[in-house]
Design an enzyme around this catalytic site. Sequence first.
Site, PDB file in Angstrom:
ATOM      1  N   ASN A  48       0.848  -1.183   0.000  1.00 57.30           N
ATOM      2  CA  ASN A  48       0.000   0.000   0.000  1.00 57.30           C
ATOM      3  C   ASN A  48       0.892   1.243   0.000  1.00 57.30           C
ATOM      4  O   ASN A  48       1.686   1.431   0.920  1.00 57.30           O
ATOM      5  CB  ASN A  48      -0.906  -0.011   1.234  1.00 57.30           C
ATOM      6  CG  ASN A  48      -1.940   1.091   1.206  1.00 57.30           C
ATOM      7  OD1 ASN A  48      -1.636   2.235   0.892  1.00 57.30           O
ATOM      8  ND2 ASN A  48      -3.175   0.766   1.557  1.00 57.30           N
ATOM      9  N   HIS A  81       0.882   6.122   2.051  1.00 62.36           N
ATOM     10  CA  HIS A  81       1.613   7.038   2.930  1.00 62.36           C
ATOM     11  C   HIS A  81       2.872   7.606   2.301  1.00 62.36           C
ATOM     12  O   HIS A  81       3.495   8.504   2.880  1.00 62.36           O
ATOM     13  CB  HIS A  81       1.867   6.369   4.274  1.00 62.36           C
ATOM     14  CG  HIS A  81       0.586   6.149   5.024  1.00 62.36           C
ATOM     15  ND1 HIS A  81      -0.262   7.189   5.347  1.00 62.36           N
ATOM     16  CD2 HIS A  81      -0.020   5.011   5.446  1.00 62.36           C
ATOM     17  CE1 HIS A  81      -1.328   6.702   5.966  1.00 62.36           C
ATOM     18  NE2 HIS A  81      -1.205   5.397   6.029  1.00 62.36           N
ATOM     19  N   HIS A  96      -5.619   3.757  -1.858  1.00 60.75           N
ATOM     20  CA  HIS A  96      -6.963   4.150  -1.429  1.00 60.75           C
ATOM     21  C   HIS A  96      -7.205   5.593  -1.864  1.00 60.75           C
ATOM     22  O   HIS A  96      -6.587   6.518  -1.344  1.00 60.75           O
ATOM     23  CB  HIS A  96      -7.068   4.024   0.090  1.00 60.75           C
ATOM     24  CG  HIS A  96      -8.427   4.318   0.643  1.00 60.75           C
ATOM     25  ND1 HIS A  96      -8.728   4.184   1.991  1.00 60.75           N
ATOM     26  CD2 HIS A  96      -9.578   4.730   0.057  1.00 60.75           C
ATOM     27  CE1 HIS A  96      -9.988   4.511   2.197  1.00 60.75           C
ATOM     28  NE2 HIS A  96     -10.530   4.854   1.033  1.00 60.75           N
ATOM     29  N   ARG A 106      -9.268   8.369  -1.322  1.00 61.02           N
ATOM     30  CA  ARG A 106     -10.274   8.817  -0.362  1.00 61.02           C
ATOM     31  C   ARG A 106     -11.089   9.983  -0.900  1.00 61.02           C
ATOM     32  O   ARG A 106     -10.632  10.738  -1.756  1.00 61.02           O
ATOM     33  CB  ARG A 106      -9.598   9.240   0.955  1.00 61.02           C
ATOM     34  CG  ARG A 106      -9.231   8.074   1.860  1.00 61.02           C
ATOM     35  CD  ARG A 106      -8.622   8.574   3.156  1.00 61.02           C
ATOM     36  NE  ARG A 106      -8.483   7.502   4.133  1.00 61.02           N
ATOM     37  CZ  ARG A 106      -9.377   7.223   5.081  1.00 61.02           C
ATOM     38  NH1 ARG A 106     -10.473   7.958   5.178  1.00 61.02           N
ATOM     39  NH2 ARG A 106      -9.178   6.240   5.920  1.00 61.02           N
ATOM     40  N   ARG A 136      -6.874  13.050   0.800  1.00 58.49           N
ATOM     41  CA  ARG A 136      -5.839  13.430   1.768  1.00 58.49           C
ATOM     42  C   ARG A 136      -4.459  12.919   1.385  1.00 58.49           C
ATOM     43  O   ARG A 136      -3.461  13.453   1.851  1.00 58.49           O
ATOM     44  CB  ARG A 136      -6.201  12.924   3.170  1.00 58.49           C
ATOM     45  CG  ARG A 136      -6.184  11.414   3.314  1.00 58.49           C
ATOM     46  CD  ARG A 136      -6.466  10.980   4.733  1.00 58.49           C
ATOM     47  NE  ARG A 136      -7.803  11.363   5.168  1.00 58.49           N
ATOM     48  CZ  ARG A 136      -8.341  10.953   6.315  1.00 58.49           C
ATOM     49  NH1 ARG A 136      -7.640  10.191   7.133  1.00 58.49           N
ATOM     50  NH2 ARG A 136      -9.557  11.303   6.646  1.00 58.49           N
ATOM     51  N   GLU A 142      -8.764   0.673  -3.335  1.00 59.51           N
ATOM     52  CA  GLU A 142      -9.710   0.728  -2.222  1.00 59.51           C
ATOM     53  C   GLU A 142     -10.635   1.926  -2.410  1.00 59.51           C
ATOM     54  O   GLU A 142     -10.183   3.014  -2.788  1.00 59.51           O
ATOM     55  CB  GLU A 142      -8.954   0.847  -0.898  1.00 59.51           C
ATOM     56  CG  GLU A 142      -8.074  -0.368  -0.605  1.00 59.51           C
ATOM     57  CD  GLU A 142      -7.312  -0.248   0.693  1.00 59.51           C
ATOM     58  OE1 GLU A 142      -6.879  -1.281   1.221  1.00 59.51           O
ATOM     59  OE2 GLU A 142      -7.156   0.891   1.193  1.00 59.51           O
ATOM     60  N   THR A 180      -8.504   3.812   8.413  1.00 58.48           N
ATOM     61  CA  THR A 180      -9.713   2.985   8.461  1.00 58.48           C
ATOM     62  C   THR A 180      -9.817   2.286   9.806  1.00 58.48           C
ATOM     63  O   THR A 180      -8.900   1.578  10.220  1.00 58.48           O
ATOM     64  CB  THR A 180      -9.693   1.950   7.328  1.00 58.48           C
ATOM     65  OG1 THR A 180      -9.470   2.624   6.088  1.00 58.48           O
ATOM     66  CG2 THR A 180     -11.017   1.204   7.265  1.00 58.48           C
ATOM     67  N   GLU A 230     -11.219  -9.205   2.553  1.00 54.11           N
ATOM     68  CA  GLU A 230      -9.981  -8.843   3.248  1.00 54.11           C
ATOM     69  C   GLU A 230     -10.324  -8.669   4.716  1.00 54.11           C
ATOM     70  O   GLU A 230     -11.095  -7.773   5.079  1.00 54.11           O
ATOM     71  CB  GLU A 230      -9.356  -7.576   2.683  1.00 54.11           C
ATOM     72  CG  GLU A 230      -8.048  -7.217   3.396  1.00 54.11           C
ATOM     73  CD  GLU A 230      -7.312  -6.043   2.779  1.00 54.11           C
ATOM     74  OE1 GLU A 230      -6.441  -5.478   3.470  1.00 54.11           O
ATOM     75  OE2 GLU A 230      -7.609  -5.701   1.612  1.00 54.11           O
ATOM     76  N   HIS A 287      -4.164  -4.517   7.731  1.00 59.87           N
ATOM     77  CA  HIS A 287      -4.347  -3.361   8.618  1.00 59.87           C
ATOM     78  C   HIS A 287      -3.537  -3.542   9.894  1.00 59.87           C
ATOM     79  O   HIS A 287      -3.762  -4.451  10.686  1.00 59.87           O
ATOM     80  CB  HIS A 287      -5.806  -3.103   8.991  1.00 59.87           C
ATOM     81  CG  HIS A 287      -5.991  -1.708   9.544  1.00 59.87           C
ATOM     82  ND1 HIS A 287      -6.106  -0.597   8.736  1.00 59.87           N
ATOM     83  CD2 HIS A 287      -6.026  -1.231  10.819  1.00 59.87           C
ATOM     84  CE1 HIS A 287      -6.242   0.488   9.480  1.00 59.87           C
ATOM     85  NE2 HIS A 287      -6.178   0.123  10.749  1.00 59.87           N
TER      86      HIS A 287
END
Length: 244
Positions: free
Chosen positions: A7, A10, A43, A45, A49, A70, A101, A151, A192
């Site tokens: 992922n 970040h 993801h 969003r 962000r 996502e 999340t 998931e 996660h």
Amino acid sequence: MILLGVNIDHVATLRQARGTRFPSPIEAALVAESSGADLITLHLREDRRHIQDHDVDTMRRVIKTRMNLEMALTEEMLANALLVQPEDVCLVPEKREEVTTEGGLDVIRYFDQVRDFTRQLTTAGSRVSIFIDPDREQIQAAFDAGARVIELHTGAYAHADFKQDEQQAELARIREAAVFGSHLGMVVNAGHGLNYHNVKPIAAIEEIAELNIGHALVSHALFVGFAEAVRQMKALMIEGRQGL
């Protein structure tokens, strides 16, 4: 073999903190692929962000593995996914005020909408996954809604660090959920909060096909580099699967 989804959200978080063009999540995705990642997760969003629309568009063109996009249960995100047509779409809950999340999607509550989104995305050629808590009723609802991939949210397990009994109970819950989903004929993934210290027991669950990991990788990359961070995580996952 257990698969690693990297992922790259970040990496984009760091970029957006200064409003620059770097570090590039696209470059991170390409480095991840060359270092053992089996797919790239991101993801988009509603509040943008971190990942931006142009990231998704560019990523779709350049990565060589799979895109796992996502998305929240909104018409905007549905329209975007139908346009982008990623290999995988993961339906996730989303609240603007959350840092990340916080739990799985309540498929029972939003069953009709999940079924409708799943049908449209599947028809468009994307494999639909649903991010849910390790709960039998939620898994059954996901199956009934037409999803054939789930998931499992591993946050409660990951956040139980230093609470051995609680962490073992959460691990057992995840294992039971993975077995149940597998018995339904579903592909079971997980993610996660997983990091270099807690990933092995999750990777050891044979019914889990894929782990999606981001924050721990990006954090570790500050010290060892992104390529090495990905290689080390993949190695730990393989060790966990092999019982080492």
